[in-house]
Design a protein around this motif. Structure first.
Motif, short mmCIF file in Angstrom:
data_model
loop_
_atom_site.label_atom_id
_atom_site.label_comp_id
_atom_site.label_asym_id
_atom_site.label_seq_id
_atom_site.Cartn_x
_atom_site.Cartn_y
_atom_site.Cartn_z
N LYS A 141 3.89 12.05 -1.70
CA LYS A 141 4.44 12.93 -0.38
C LYS A 141 3.96 14.15 -0.22
N VAL B 205 -1.67 1.50 9.10
CA VAL B 205 -3.08 1.34 8.80
C VAL B 205 -3.61 0.13 8.86
N ALA C 236 4.80 2.01 0.09
CA ALA C 236 5.47 0.67 0.06
C ALA C 236 5.15 0.02 -1.31
N CYS D 180 1.02 -1.34 0.24
CA CYS D 180 -0.02 -0.06 -0.14
C CYS D 180 0.85 1.15 0.09
N GLY D 181 0.40 2.33 -0.74
CA GLY D 181 0.87 3.61 -0.50
C GLY D 181 2.27 3.61 -0.99
N ILE E 169 5.38 -5.73 0.72
CA ILE E 169 6.45 -4.89 1.05
C ILE E 169 5.57 -3.92 2.11
N SER E 170 6.19 -3.58 3.33
CA SER E 170 5.61 -2.88 4.41
C SER E 170 6.77 -2.24 5.34
N GLN E 171 6.44 -1.29 5.72
CA GLN E 171 7.40 -0.61 6.83
C GLN E 171 6.79 -1.08 8.15
N SER E 172 5.62 -1.05 8.44
CA SER E 172 5.09 -1.48 9.91
C SER E 172 4.99 -2.96 9.81
N GLY E 173 4.45 -3.68 8.78
CA GLY E 173 4.43 -5.25 8.80
C GLY E 173 2.91 -5.33 9.46
N GLU F 138 0.30 14.40 0.92
CA GLU F 138 0.08 13.63 2.45
C GLU F 138 0.48 14.80 3.37
N VAL G 23 4.97 10.19 9.81
CA VAL G 23 3.82 9.56 9.08
C VAL G 23 4.54 9.29 7.66
N ALA G 24 4.98 10.43 7.06
CA ALA G 24 5.21 10.41 5.48
C ALA G 24 6.61 9.57 5.48
N SER G 25 6.36 8.45 4.96
CA SER G 25 7.41 7.40 4.71
C SER G 25 8.32 7.87 3.79
#
Ligand code: M6R
Length: 603
Positions: free
Chosen positions: A480, A600, A304, A301-302, A347-351, A483, A399-401
């Motif tokens: 970005k 999210v 990622a 998502c987003g 693919i994910s930052q938070s998992g 956001e 929050v903005a990756s």
């Protein structure tokens, strides 16, 4: 999304709950609240807005309790106000909730017909009222939670406090929730993120879905008991006893976490190769080199997903694998044709992103092998995948990756080369180090980007364009900007402009065109078309290119010499800085932009 923290023990529970909420605030920050037991009563304090508002309130109240639960909210049902803030409580029970109760409306009608009153507009209060109704009948809290949970549809996590005793209960379905214990003090904890509990616990339990957790600090041995929904003892949980250090998260000399995280990138890139080519980790890439898949299903998502689109380019460049990529929220509902010899790549930052997790589950059900490219070790995605490629970005608070995107792209590059058995340690280290140095040089030119931001920040519309591997960068640049600066921005494949969006071009529209040596002539013509229609042209291109410099209103020149696959990382960092400075001029809340949450965890 929402942050949940609870604590029960022999000493102060308010401090760990508030400290945990502070650590989770970046995930949801509409409002915050806390409930605790005092003199056999439940006391509840809630405040709209940032956690600081609640802290200010508690300064006066000075709450004291050994059993407390707290919450930071990201609104799904009902306005952002004190009443809709969590916890939701009555004279017997208090609950905090993360997720969405999909059948809330039907249950609300039923509960009203049973005489239950609603104070808030939230779906969460439906759970409280149904639980209270069941509890009034059965007088058995554990059984009532099970019965209530069975009636709730959708993905949710709940933490429940009761007036009568110190027991805490938690239960979840496809939403993050962990339990923790401190074996020295016997204090027990619950949280939606283990990060909130670092330093407070020596052992973390990861219960599976639909496992009821009962936390009792007075129990001699097992401070947490696990139950199935039929009431029997459950063994469906994992334990982590590894000592986890709290990443020191301060802004340092930077005004915002986002800026700090942008500046961390050169060092993180260097660290990445050290980690992946260390003796202990080389084996992972070698193992991957032995794998082969005819087809890769990539979902994220987003930001990622934008990293994923670049990784798709790498996979297609280096391997024979066919790659299908999609928004995780679309992928899961499209009936994708999944075969057991294929790969699911997430693919994910938070998992913890709900849609991404659902895609992984779908692939697992269809017996695909699942890989993650993920930042958070121990996250749900990490635990559920067969192979995890950690991006080693450290905690990302903005929050903005930013830095997570860069690391995802680079790890994806290693993955593609590993699959193709084209991973030359010398070459990779050479390119990544060069990239790191070029990013340092770029960061040193931040003032120039800031000055351009000053010239364009008042415009209402921004179109980002790029071709080939720069197209995902155009998407990411636009994401970005909208956001954090709250302006309309879109990313387009440059060649698509004349198929519609070009009608938006006039003297007020800013086109941020990424024009690199790859597909140069074609991308240049697209920019000419914008210029011919009086659009404002900001070009990100190769330094020293007079043609680009002369045609553009603003030009940011980059040194691509010696870079191959990593050029998009460099162009993207220009866009990260540009968004940051436009947002700063607009005076937005850069680290916690309105309406957003870092993780999210609802669909
Ligand atoms: O934690 P994840 O990487 O799975 O999150 C995915 C997106 O929600 C995330 O990248 C989001 O788009 C960022 N806020 C963008 O800056």
């Amino acid at each position: 999304m929402c942050g949940i923290v609870g604590c029960s023990g022999t000493s102060d529970a308010i401090h760990p709950v508030m400290e945990g909420l502070a650590r989770l605030e970046y995930r949801g920050y509409d409002s915050a609240g806390i409930s605790y037991r005092k003199d056999d009563k439940i006391l509840n304090h809630k405040k709209e807005g940032k956690l600081q508002n609640l802290k200010d309130l508690l300064e006066d109240i000075k709450p004291a309790s050994t059993t407390a639960i707290g919450h930071t909210r990201w609104a799904t049902h009902g306005k952002v106000n004190d009443t809709n803030a969590h916890p939701h409580s009555n004279d017997k029970l208090s609950i905090v909730h993360n997720g969405i109760i999909e059948n809330a409306n039907a249950l609300r009608e039923f509960l009203k017909s049973e005489g239950m009153e609603f104070l808030s507009e939230t779906d969460s209060e439906v759970f409280l009222n149904l639980l209270t109704l069941n509890f009034n009948k059965t007088k058995d809290l554990k059984q009532s939670i099970i019965e209530t949970f069975k009636k709730i549809e959708g993905n949710s996590a709940f933490l429940i406090l009761n007036k009568e005793n110190h027991l805490l209960y938690s239960i979840k379905r496809s939403a993050p929730l962990v339990c923790g214990v401190n074996e020295k003090t016997s204090d027990v904890f619950v949280s939606s993120d283990p990060y909130a509990l670092v330093g407070f616990t020596s052992k973390i339990y990861f219960p599976e879905d639909e496992v009821l957790c009962e936390l009792d600090f007075t129990k001699a041995n097992e401070l947490v008991q696990f139950y199935e929904l039929d009431g029997s003892t459950s063994k469906r949980f994992k334990i982590q006893e590894k000592e986890v250090k709290l990443d020191v998260v301060s802004k340092g000399k930077f005004e915002h976490f986002m800026l700090k995280e942008i500046h961390e990138q050169p060092e993180l890139i260097k660290k990445l190769t050290k980690i992946y080519f260390s003796e202990s980790n080389k084996e992972q890439l070698a193992r991957i080199g032995k794998e082969s898949f005819p087809y890769v299903h990539l979902a994220a998502c987003g930001t990622a997903l934008h990293a994923g689109l670049i990784i798709k380019n790498y996979l297609e460049k280096y391997t024979q694998m066919r790659v299908h990529s999609d928004f995780a929220s679309e992928f899961r509902y499209k009936s994708p044709k999944l075969n057991s010899d294929e790969l699911g790549l997430f693919i994910s930052q938070s998992g913890e992103t709900a849609d991404t997790l659902a895609c992984q589950e779908l692939c697992a059900e269809n017996k695909l092998k699942n890989y993650s490219i993920v930042n958070t070790e121990g996250s749900t995605l990490y635990r559920n995948c067969d192979e995890n490629l950690l991006i080693h970005a450290g905690i990302e608070i903005g929050v903005a990756s930013t830095k997570a995107f860069t690391q995802q792209v680079l790890v994806g590059n290693l993955l593609a080369k590993a699959f193709a058995n084209k991973l030359s340690e010398k070459e990779v280290i050479g390119e990544f180090e060069l990239l790191s140095d070029k990013i340092k040089n770029l960061l040193a030119q931040e003032e120039k980007i800031k000055n351009i931001a000053r010239e364009i920040y008042q415009h209402q519309g921004f179109i980002f364009t790029g071709r080939g591997i720069q197209f995902p960068i155009a998407l990411e640049g636009a994401l970005k900007l909208k956001e954090i600066a709250y302006v309309h921005a879109e990313g387009y494949a440059a060649g698509e402009l004349k198929h519609g969006p070009i009608s938006l071009i006039d003297e007020n529209m800013v086109n941020i065109a990424i024009i690199t040596p790859d597909l140069y002539d074609k991308t240049l013509s697209n920019a000419e078309e914008v210029k011919a229609r009086q659009g404002i042209l900001l070009v990100v291109g190769e330094e020293g290119n007079k043609e680009l410099e002369e045609m553009s209103d603003f030009f940011i020149g980059l040194d691509f010499e010696g870079l191959d696959d990593t050029v998009p990382v460099l162009t993207n960092i220009v866009l990260q800085l540009l968004s940051y400075h436009i947002a700063k001029l607009k005076g937005t809340d850069i680290d916690k932009p309105r309406n957003l949450a870092k993780s999210v965890t609802v669909e």
